[in-house]
Design a protein around this motif. Structure first.
Motif, PDB file in Angstrom:
ATOM      1  N   VAL A   1       0.735   1.343   5.312  1.00 23.26           N
ATOM      2  CA  VAL A   1       1.322   2.137   4.230  1.00 23.26           C
ATOM      3  C   VAL A   1       2.838   2.074   4.348  1.00 23.26           C
ATOM      4  O   VAL A   1       3.414   2.439   5.378  1.00 23.26           O
ATOM      5  CB  VAL A   1       0.836   3.598   4.276  1.00 23.26           C
ATOM      6  CG1 VAL A   1       1.601   4.454   3.265  1.00 23.26           C
ATOM      7  CG2 VAL A   1      -0.650   3.665   3.989  1.00 23.26           C
TER       8      VAL A   1
ATOM      9  N   ILE B   1      -8.038   3.456   2.815  1.00 22.48           N
ATOM     10  CA  ILE B   1      -7.016   2.427   3.019  1.00 22.48           C
ATOM     11  C   ILE B   1      -7.491   1.402   4.048  1.00 22.48           C
ATOM     12  O   ILE B   1      -7.334   0.185   3.855  1.00 22.48           O
ATOM     13  CB  ILE B   1      -5.692   3.064   3.452  1.00 22.48           C
ATOM     14  CG1 ILE B   1      -5.017   3.725   2.242  1.00 22.48           C
ATOM     15  CG2 ILE B   1      -4.753   2.023   4.082  1.00 22.48           C
ATOM     16  CD1 ILE B   1      -3.787   4.528   2.574  1.00 22.48           C
TER      17      ILE B   1
ATOM     18  N   MET C   1       0.820  -1.202   0.000  1.00 22.28           N
ATOM     19  CA  MET C   1       0.000   0.000   0.000  1.00 22.28           C
ATOM     20  C   MET C   1       0.861   1.262   0.000  1.00 22.28           C
ATOM     21  O   MET C   1       1.790   1.398   0.805  1.00 22.28           O
ATOM     22  CB  MET C   1      -0.921   0.005   1.221  1.00 22.28           C
ATOM     23  CG  MET C   1      -1.976   1.105   1.201  1.00 22.28           C
ATOM     24  SD  MET C   1      -3.193   0.888  -0.135  1.00 22.28           S
ATOM     25  CE  MET C   1      -4.093  -0.558   0.474  1.00 22.28           C
ATOM     26  N   GLY C   2       0.526   2.172  -0.906  1.00 19.08           N
ATOM     27  CA  GLY C   2       1.191   3.459  -0.963  1.00 19.08           C
ATOM     28  C   GLY C   2       0.201   4.600  -0.811  1.00 19.08           C
ATOM     29  O   GLY C   2      -1.021   4.398  -0.755  1.00 19.08           O
ATOM     30  N   PHE C   3       0.742   5.822  -0.762  1.00 19.49           N
ATOM     31  CA  PHE C   3      -0.078   7.017  -0.568  1.00 19.49           C
ATOM     32  C   PHE C   3       0.524   8.120  -1.425  1.00 19.49           C
ATOM     33  O   PHE C   3       1.705   8.426  -1.313  1.00 19.49           O
ATOM     34  CB  PHE C   3      -0.058   7.416   0.913  1.00 19.49           C
ATOM     35  CG  PHE C   3      -1.134   8.387   1.320  1.00 19.49           C
ATOM     36  CD1 PHE C   3      -2.349   7.924   1.800  1.00 19.49           C
ATOM     37  CD2 PHE C   3      -0.924   9.750   1.246  1.00 19.49           C
ATOM     38  CE1 PHE C   3      -3.345   8.815   2.204  1.00 19.49           C
ATOM     39  CE2 PHE C   3      -1.910  10.649   1.649  1.00 19.49           C
ATOM     40  CZ  PHE C   3      -3.131  10.179   2.124  1.00 19.49           C
ATOM     41  N   ARG C   4      -0.283   8.718  -2.277  1.00 19.69           N
ATOM     42  CA  ARG C   4       0.261   9.745  -3.165  1.00 19.69           C
ATOM     43  C   ARG C   4       0.632  10.996  -2.367  1.00 19.69           C
ATOM     44  O   ARG C   4      -0.144  11.493  -1.551  1.00 19.69           O
ATOM     45  CB  ARG C   4      -0.734  10.112  -4.263  1.00 19.69           C
ATOM     46  CG  ARG C   4      -0.062  10.906  -5.383  1.00 19.69           C
ATOM     47  CD  ARG C   4      -0.923  11.056  -6.590  1.00 19.69           C
ATOM     48  NE  ARG C   4      -0.147  11.604  -7.710  1.00 19.69           N
ATOM     49  CZ  ARG C   4      -0.658  11.960  -8.873  1.00 19.69           C
ATOM     50  NH1 ARG C   4      -1.947  11.791  -9.096  1.00 19.69           N
ATOM     51  NH2 ARG C   4       0.110  12.446  -9.825  1.00 19.69           N
TER      52      ARG C   4
ATOM     53  N   HIS D   1      -4.954   1.551  -8.747  1.00 17.47           N
ATOM     54  CA  HIS D   1      -5.706   2.596  -8.068  1.00 17.47           C
ATOM     55  C   HIS D   1      -7.060   2.010  -7.730  1.00 17.47           C
ATOM     56  O   HIS D   1      -7.780   1.558  -8.621  1.00 17.47           O
ATOM     57  CB  HIS D   1      -5.914   3.804  -8.980  1.00 17.47           C
ATOM     58  CG  HIS D   1      -4.679   4.600  -9.252  1.00 17.47           C
ATOM     59  ND1 HIS D   1      -4.688   5.714 -10.070  1.00 17.47           N
ATOM     60  CD2 HIS D   1      -3.407   4.455  -8.808  1.00 17.47           C
ATOM     61  CE1 HIS D   1      -3.454   6.211 -10.121  1.00 17.47           C
ATOM     62  NE2 HIS D   1      -2.671   5.472  -9.380  1.00 17.47           N
TER      63      HIS D   1
ATOM     64  N   ARG E   1      -8.847   9.436   2.261  1.00 18.57           N
ATOM     65  CA  ARG E   1      -7.937   8.427   1.689  1.00 18.57           C
ATOM     66  C   ARG E   1      -7.447   7.466   2.769  1.00 18.57           C
ATOM     67  O   ARG E   1      -7.277   6.265   2.520  1.00 18.57           O
ATOM     68  CB  ARG E   1      -6.780   9.106   0.972  1.00 18.57           C
ATOM     69  CG  ARG E   1      -7.190   9.747  -0.349  1.00 18.57           C
ATOM     70  CD  ARG E   1      -5.979  10.218  -1.138  1.00 18.57           C
ATOM     71  NE  ARG E   1      -5.304  11.334  -0.483  1.00 18.57           N
ATOM     72  CZ  ARG E   1      -4.051  11.701  -0.745  1.00 18.57           C
ATOM     73  NH1 ARG E   1      -3.334  11.028  -1.619  1.00 18.57           N
ATOM     74  NH2 ARG E   1      -3.515  12.740  -0.130  1.00 18.57           N
TER      75      ARG E   1
ATOM     76  N   VAL F   1       3.768   7.514  -3.248  1.00 12.21           N
ATOM     77  CA  VAL F   1       3.659   7.555  -4.706  1.00 12.21           C
ATOM     78  C   VAL F   1       3.906   9.013  -5.081  1.00 12.21           C
ATOM     79  O   VAL F   1       3.143   9.890  -4.701  1.00 12.21           O
ATOM     80  CB  VAL F   1       2.271   7.069  -5.165  1.00 12.21           C
ATOM     81  CG1 VAL F   1       2.131   7.182  -6.673  1.00 12.21           C
ATOM     82  CG2 VAL F   1       2.032   5.632  -4.700  1.00 12.21           C
TER      83      VAL F   1
ATOM     84  N   ARG G   1      -2.846   2.044  -4.272  1.00 13.79           N
ATOM     85  CA  ARG G   1      -3.136   3.219  -3.448  1.00 13.79           C
ATOM     86  C   ARG G   1      -4.627   3.506  -3.520  1.00 13.79           C
ATOM     87  O   ARG G   1      -5.314   3.082  -4.460  1.00 13.79           O
ATOM     88  CB  ARG G   1      -2.285   4.418  -3.861  1.00 13.79           C
ATOM     89  CG  ARG G   1      -2.646   5.073  -5.192  1.00 13.79           C
ATOM     90  CD  ARG G   1      -1.851   6.377  -5.342  1.00 13.79           C
ATOM     91  NE  ARG G   1      -2.102   7.097  -6.580  1.00 13.79           N
ATOM     92  CZ  ARG G   1      -3.077   7.974  -6.762  1.00 13.79           C
ATOM     93  NH1 ARG G   1      -3.957   8.189  -5.802  1.00 13.79           N
ATOM     94  NH2 ARG G   1      -3.209   8.614  -7.905  1.00 13.79           N
TER      95      ARG G   1
ATOM     96  N   ASP H   1      -6.220   6.256  -4.116  1.00 14.95           N
ATOM     97  CA  ASP H   1      -6.570   7.247  -5.126  1.00 14.95           C
ATOM     98  C   ASP H   1      -7.429   8.348  -4.515  1.00 14.95           C
ATOM     99  O   ASP H   1      -7.281   8.684  -3.348  1.00 14.95           O
ATOM    100  CB  ASP H   1      -7.233   6.598  -6.336  1.00 14.95           C
ATOM    101  CG  ASP H   1      -7.023   7.422  -7.615  1.00 14.95           C
ATOM    102  OD1 ASP H   1      -6.244   8.379  -7.576  1.00 14.95           O
ATOM    103  OD2 ASP H   1      -7.626   7.102  -8.637  1.00 14.95           O
TER     104      ASP H   1
ATOM    105  N   TYR I   1       1.737  -2.957  -6.204  1.00 12.10           N
ATOM    106  CA  TYR I   1       1.480  -1.758  -5.417  1.00 12.10           C
ATOM    107  C   TYR I   1       0.055  -1.271  -5.648  1.00 12.10           C
ATOM    108  O   TYR I   1      -0.500  -1.412  -6.742  1.00 12.10           O
ATOM    109  CB  TYR I   1       2.469  -0.658  -5.807  1.00 12.10           C
ATOM    110  CG  TYR I   1       3.913  -1.047  -5.572  1.00 12.10           C
ATOM    111  CD1 TYR I   1       4.531  -0.763  -4.358  1.00 12.10           C
ATOM    112  CD2 TYR I   1       4.646  -1.710  -6.553  1.00 12.10           C
ATOM    113  CE1 TYR I   1       5.857  -1.126  -4.128  1.00 12.10           C
ATOM    114  CE2 TYR I   1       5.965  -2.073  -6.342  1.00 12.10           C
ATOM    115  CZ  TYR I   1       6.567  -1.787  -5.126  1.00 12.10           C
ATOM    116  OH  TYR I   1       7.874  -2.154  -4.904  1.00 12.10           O
TER     117      TYR I   1
END
Length: 361
Positions: free
Chosen positions: A26, A339, A3-6, A271, A335, A30, A314, A316, A312
């Motif tokens: 997380v 998650i 898991m990522g986070f922009r 996404h 967001r 991103v 996220r 979005d 990966y």
């Protein structure tokens, strides 16, 4: 699933790295160098600065979103080779700091399109909204003015310097068909994917948002059939998809679950977000919860679990909650909630799979 986070960088984001690191599960940001114009080579010192910032927060920088593609590449102009050379050198530099995935898109002139950045929902939260009749009737220059006036921060894909030559771009795309765009995309892939392969970076194209032509401009990454055609343009595990459930989900005919199963080995980045689509073609972004929109988020997460997805993801876009002042679609609260909903679905899928293994003969 990782898991990522922009994150848009210090000074250009209301969300901090310390806040991101506190969201359970997380592990990375991103990111991109949003101050570098499309087509220019990314400076190594700026790349390393982001790497170091993330590392101090205990986060990785495995996914870049986006290394933007210059319009001359999309138009197939003779100058495209110079911009492609810059793109190749940027890929090589990103490999040096451990980047694993580069997200990009091939949408002419605009990235995503909405008519209202803060449309109010029933619960008082606001979200990005697309009113189809307005897009059909509105002057694109008026839309650009509205976007820039309603955001204190630079909007990805809507940077003023990128849109300064809007009239010339519209003129340049006169007569450019979808087949022209396919040909120019094929040329781009034939140049960059071998470099990505050598560097161990997976390229992941983002679907068009919304997934249909706008303002007379062609759009091609719009459906399961077109994604299938795209992957055949350059058949390599390093030529992949950023599967965006929100972008593709704006067209109810798109079956995201079927796409996940068909393209399982070509999705390095996902996404996952929800939209509510109305009968007249309008749509609004909602919470990630399945029941709140039109997209089967629960089925999508289950599909990713079924294919053994280790790439990966996220959450979005999110709604704007509790009076948060933030970049439209990119606040912290919704967001982060998204998650946790996605992890809840994933954990449920894990438990079901464990029970099934236990009772299997």
């Amino acid at each position: 699933m990782q898991m990522g986070f922009r994150w848009f960088g210090e000074g250009n984001d209301t969300v901090t790295l310390d806040q991101i690191r506190q969201i359970p599960g997380v592990t990375g940001i991103v990111w991109a160098l949003h101050d570098v114009p499309a087509g220019e080579e990314w400076p190594m010192d700026k790349i390393e600065a982001v790497r170091d910032q993330a590392a101090r927060a205990g986060l990785n920088i495995d996914v870049v979103e986006s290394v933007n593609v210059h319009e001359d590449i999309k138009l197939g102009r003779p100058s495209r080779d110079g911009y492609i050379a810059n793109y190749k050198r940027t890929i090589e530099k990103l490999a040096q700091v451990g980047v694993k995935v580069i997200c990009y898109n091939f949408m002419p002139v605009f990235d995503w399109l909405r008519t209202d950045l803060r449309k109010e929902l029933e619960d008082g939260s606001t979200a990005l909204f697309y009113e189809k009749s307005k897009i059909e009737d509105i002057d694109p220059f008026e839309l650009v003015r509205r976007i820039n006036e309603n955001s204190a921060l630079t909007m990805p894909g809507w940077e003023p310097e990128r849109l300064a030559h809007l009239t010339a771009l519209f003129e340049a795309y006169q007569g450019v068909t979808q087949e022209h765009l396919w040909d120019n995309l094929r040329y781009f892939l034939s140049e960059i994917v071998p470099v990505a392969e050598r560097c161990g970076i997976k390229m992941a194209i983002h679907p068009d948002d919304p997934p249909w032509p706008v303002f007379g401009l062609p759009r091609i990454i719009t459906s399961q059939a077109n994604l299938r055609r795209f992957l055949k343009l350059y058949d390599s595990p390093y030529n992949g998809i950023t599967l965006c459930s929100g972008s593709l989900g704006a067209n109810p005919d798109n079956d995201i679950v079927a796409m996940i199963h068909e393209f399982a080995d070509r999705i390095p980045f996902a996404h996952i977000r929800n939209v509510r689509v109305y009968e007249n073609g309008d749509f609004i972004e909602t919470s990630h919860r399945t029941q709140d929109g039109t997209v089967d988020i629960a089925g999508i997460v289950q599909a990713y679990h079924d294919i053994g997805f280790t790439g990966y993801a996220r959450p979005d876009h999110g709604r704007h909650l509790w009076g948060e002042q933030c970049r439209p679609g990119y606040g912290l609260y919704d967001r982060a909630l998204g998650i946790m909903y996605l992890w809840g679905l994933w954990d449920g899928a894990e438990r079901r799979a464990a029970r099934e293994r236990k009772v299997a003969p």
